[in-house]
Design a protein around this motif. Structure first.
Motif, short mmCIF file in Angstrom:
data_model
loop_
_atom_site.label_atom_id
_atom_site.label_comp_id
_atom_site.label_asym_id
_atom_site.label_seq_id
_atom_site.Cartn_x
_atom_site.Cartn_y
_atom_site.Cartn_z
N GLU A 113 65.77 30.98 19.01
CA GLU A 113 65.14 29.89 19.76
C GLU A 113 65.57 28.54 19.20
OE1 GLU A 113 60.64 28.24 20.78
OE2 GLU A 113 60.92 30.25 19.96
N LYS A 114 65.68 28.46 17.87
CA LYS A 114 66.15 27.23 17.25
C LYS A 114 67.62 26.98 17.59
CE LYS A 114 62.94 27.30 13.34
NZ LYS A 114 62.80 27.41 11.86
N VAL A 115 68.38 28.06 17.69
CA VAL A 115 69.79 27.90 18.10
C VAL A 115 69.86 27.39 19.53
CG1 VAL A 115 71.97 29.11 18.51
CG2 VAL A 115 70.57 29.69 16.51
N GLY B 85 68.94 23.67 19.87
CA GLY B 85 69.81 22.76 19.13
C GLY B 85 69.36 22.44 17.73
N SER B 86 68.25 23.02 17.25
CA SER B 86 67.81 22.76 15.88
C SER B 86 68.81 23.31 14.87
CB SER B 86 66.43 23.39 15.64
OG SER B 86 65.47 22.83 16.52
N ILE B 87 69.45 24.41 15.23
CA ILE B 87 70.51 24.99 14.40
C ILE B 87 71.76 25.08 15.27
CG2 ILE B 87 71.25 27.01 13.08
CD1 ILE B 87 68.37 27.67 12.54
N GLY B 88 72.87 24.55 14.75
CA GLY B 88 74.11 24.55 15.50
C GLY B 88 74.69 25.96 15.64
N TYR B 89 75.59 26.11 16.62
CA TYR B 89 76.19 27.42 16.85
C TYR B 89 77.04 27.87 15.65
CZ TYR B 89 74.71 27.13 21.72
OH TYR B 89 73.95 27.06 22.86
N PHE B 90 77.79 26.93 15.09
CA PHE B 90 78.61 27.29 13.93
C PHE B 90 77.73 27.68 12.74
CE2 PHE B 90 80.75 26.08 9.95
CZ PHE B 90 81.88 26.88 10.04
N THR B 91 76.66 26.92 12.53
CA THR B 91 75.73 27.24 11.44
C THR B 91 75.07 28.59 11.66
OG1 THR B 91 75.28 24.89 11.09
CG2 THR B 91 73.71 26.45 10.17
N LEU C 89 76.29 31.12 13.38
CA LEU C 89 77.30 32.15 13.14
C LEU C 89 77.52 32.36 11.65
CD1 LEU C 89 79.42 34.09 14.28
CD2 LEU C 89 81.05 32.19 14.30
N LEU C 90 77.54 31.27 10.90
CA LEU C 90 77.72 31.36 9.44
C LEU C 90 76.56 32.11 8.80
CD1 LEU C 90 79.32 30.56 6.92
CD2 LEU C 90 78.05 28.40 6.88
N ILE C 91 75.33 31.83 9.25
CA ILE C 91 74.16 32.52 8.70
C ILE C 91 74.24 34.02 8.98
CG2 ILE C 91 71.66 32.79 8.92
CD1 ILE C 91 71.49 29.79 9.39
N ILE C 92 74.62 34.39 10.21
CA ILE C 92 74.71 35.81 10.58
C ILE C 92 75.79 36.51 9.76
CG2 ILE C 92 75.30 37.41 12.44
CD1 ILE C 92 74.07 35.39 14.39
N VAL C 93 76.96 35.85 9.61
CA VAL C 93 78.04 36.44 8.81
C VAL C 93 77.61 36.62 7.36
CG1 VAL C 93 80.36 36.03 7.89
CG2 VAL C 93 79.88 35.60 10.31
N LEU C 94 76.94 35.62 6.79
CA LEU C 94 76.47 35.72 5.41
C LEU C 94 75.42 36.83 5.26
CD1 LEU C 94 76.19 31.96 4.34
CD2 LEU C 94 77.86 33.65 3.58
N ALA C 95 74.54 36.98 6.27
CA ALA C 95 73.53 38.04 6.21
C ALA C 95 74.19 39.42 6.22
CB ALA C 95 72.56 37.91 7.39
N VAL C 96 75.19 39.61 7.09
CA VAL C 96 75.91 40.89 7.14
C VAL C 96 76.65 41.13 5.83
CG1 VAL C 96 77.74 42.18 8.30
CG2 VAL C 96 76.10 40.84 9.64
N SER D 218 66.64 25.34 7.50
CA SER D 218 65.33 25.59 8.10
C SER D 218 65.34 26.84 8.98
CB SER D 218 64.88 24.38 8.94
OG SER D 218 64.80 23.24 8.14
N SER D 219 66.01 27.89 8.49
CA SER D 219 66.08 29.14 9.23
C SER D 219 64.81 29.93 9.01
CB SER D 219 67.29 29.96 8.82
OG SER D 219 67.21 30.32 7.45
N SER D 220 64.71 31.05 9.69
CA SER D 220 63.49 31.85 9.66
C SER D 220 63.30 32.52 8.31
CB SER D 220 63.55 32.92 10.75
OG SER D 220 62.49 33.82 10.61
#
Length: 441
Positions: free
Chosen positions: A208-210, A213-219, A221-228, A395-397
């Motif tokens: 929802e934040k993505v 616009g609270s979190i950018g698309y690149f940011t 994607l970076l968070i998801i890649v780092l989580a994996v 400010s991610s979840s």
């Protein structure tokens, strides 16, 4: 032909019996966790839902958010299990520390199952005391808030405290029942279930934040890649082992020579598993709760301390890392005794190449374990802290917190290992029955 058929039937019967037992354990586990989730939605009597919602929305990014994550939303609903299993974990830590310092408790620990039952009984008493203290302070603080969550009065306070304490004691009993009659460690699975139940809301909030616009698309994607990448890293390290070569001495009995074989002594890189992260989180929650309760006073330094003990703050992260390192060494020392391992190797005629049996082997194992534990503690601190810094930066979840991610992956791996071990055990028993049947022919 008939004998072979009977042996085959015997094997199938043994396997089906083992599968039936595994099925019963899985059913008990599922039902127990369903009961826990039902309790997490039953509110404490006398709670004002609107006031509770307002209070939680104002503090969900701090300590309350962390407590709510581990309880699976029970804190935000102020349910009967809102206090959770934290008092039991804290009492267990205190008892394990006391068993090292207090001679009488140390003697009880060496008495085997009888002594362990006594220590477990003391742990339950400690859980009751800590639950009473924590429940009293929490309820008192909620009654004294600007928008009272609980109706003022001694009767309402007593009912709320008794309800919360009963919920904690029931969770403690439920965890013990899961360990005994289900699969896996009951306490870890309860925490695991609470975190997993919060994941859909956290992931939904993240996207929802993505979207807004609270979190950018690149940011994002970076968070998801780092989580994996973190999940893959956790799996890799949890499976990592240091394999020490072991040689068995040759023994001659009559005309036969026994021994002379080689084997390995596997030592896990992270022997403490997820326990240090759970202990560190629990041990920080208790003083942080007390400080937050008195932070509404006019004492400025106390309010500042309460703010610094919130997740993501430098003081919280420093204490968290220190607690993880301490509990990593502490718990590893409990589960692995170098002197006992050295004595067992000596009794079985096994030696580590280049190391003399006895005291030299003990010192060698101590050095190896110290290095492994240091690396394991650094790995756990890294995995737990980096996502916290990510959450503070973007400010991610809270669903992407390092502690929650570590608990989910490690508990899931341990659970799958137990299921596989149970299945292999049932197959092994069926094969042994088949072998015995053929031997008796």
């Amino acid at each position: 032909m008939a004998t072979a058929k009977l042996a085959s039937n015997s094997q199938l019967g043994g396997a089906s019996k083992g599968n039936a037992e595994l099925k019963q354990r899985l059913i008990f586990l599922v039902l127990a966790l369903i009961v826990y989730r039902i309790l997490a939605h039953i509110p404490v009597p006398g709670v004002d839902p609107d006031s509770l919602k307002t209070l939680f929305s104002e503090n969900q990014n701090g300590l309350l958010g962390l407590m709510n994550l581990f309880s699976g939303g029970a804190v935000s609903r102020f349910s009967v299990v809102a206090i959770g299993i934290t008092p039991y974990i804290t009492a267990s830590i205190v008892m394990q520390l006391a068993a090292i310092v207090v001679p009488s408790l140390e003697a009880l620990k060496k008495e085997g199952q009888a002594g362990q039952r006594k220590i477990t009984q003391y742990t339950r008493y400690g859980t009751l005391g800590l639950a009473l203290i924590q429940s009293f302070f929490v309820v008192t603080n909620l009654q004294g808030s600007e928008a009272p969550v609980i109706q003022p009065g001694v009767a309402a306070l007593a009912i709320a405290v008794v309800t919360l304490v009963t919920g904690t004691m029931f969770l403690m009993w439920l965890g013990e029942q899961i360990t005994e009659r289900g699969l896996g460690n009951g306490i870890s699975l309860i925490i695991f279930t609470g975190i997993v139940s919060s994941l859909p809301v956290g992931i939904s909030s993240f996207f929802e934040k993505v979207g807004n616009g609270s979190i950018g698309y690149f940011t994002a994607l970076l968070i998801i890649v780092l989580a994996v990448a973190l999940i893959a890293f956790i799996v890799f390290v949890e499976r990592a082992q240091r394999k020490l070569p072991i040689n068995y001495a040759k023994r001659q009995v009559g005309n036969k020579v026994y021994g002379g074989q080689s084997s390995i002594l596997p030592l896990k890189l992270n022997m403490a598993s997820v326990i240090p992260a759970i202990f560190a989180s629990s041990i920080l929650l208790f003083p942080a709760t007390i400080v937050n309760i008195f932070s509404d006073s006019q004492t400025i330094w106390l309010r500042d301390l309460a703010a610094e003990l919130s997740p993501g703050k430098p003081l919280y992260i420093t204490l968290y890392v220190a607690a993880i390192v301490f509990f990593s060494f502490f718990y590893t020392a409990l589960v692995f005794n170098s002197r006992d391992v050295s004595d067992n190797l000596k009794k079985s005629g096994a030696v580590i190449p280049g190391i003399r049996p006895g005291e030299q082997t003990t010192r060698y194992l101590d050095r190896i374990i110290t290095r492994l534990t240091l690396v394991g503690a650094a790995y756990m601190a890294f995995v737990c802290v980096v996502p916290e810094l990510m959450a503070a930066q973007w400010s991610s979840s809270m669903a992407f917190g390092g502690t929650s991610l570590l608990i989910i992956v490690v508990v899931a791996m341990d659970f799958m290992s137990q299921v596989q071990s149970s299945m292999m055990s049932s197959q092994y028993e069926s094969l042994m029955k088949k072998a015995n049947f053929k031997g008796s022919k």
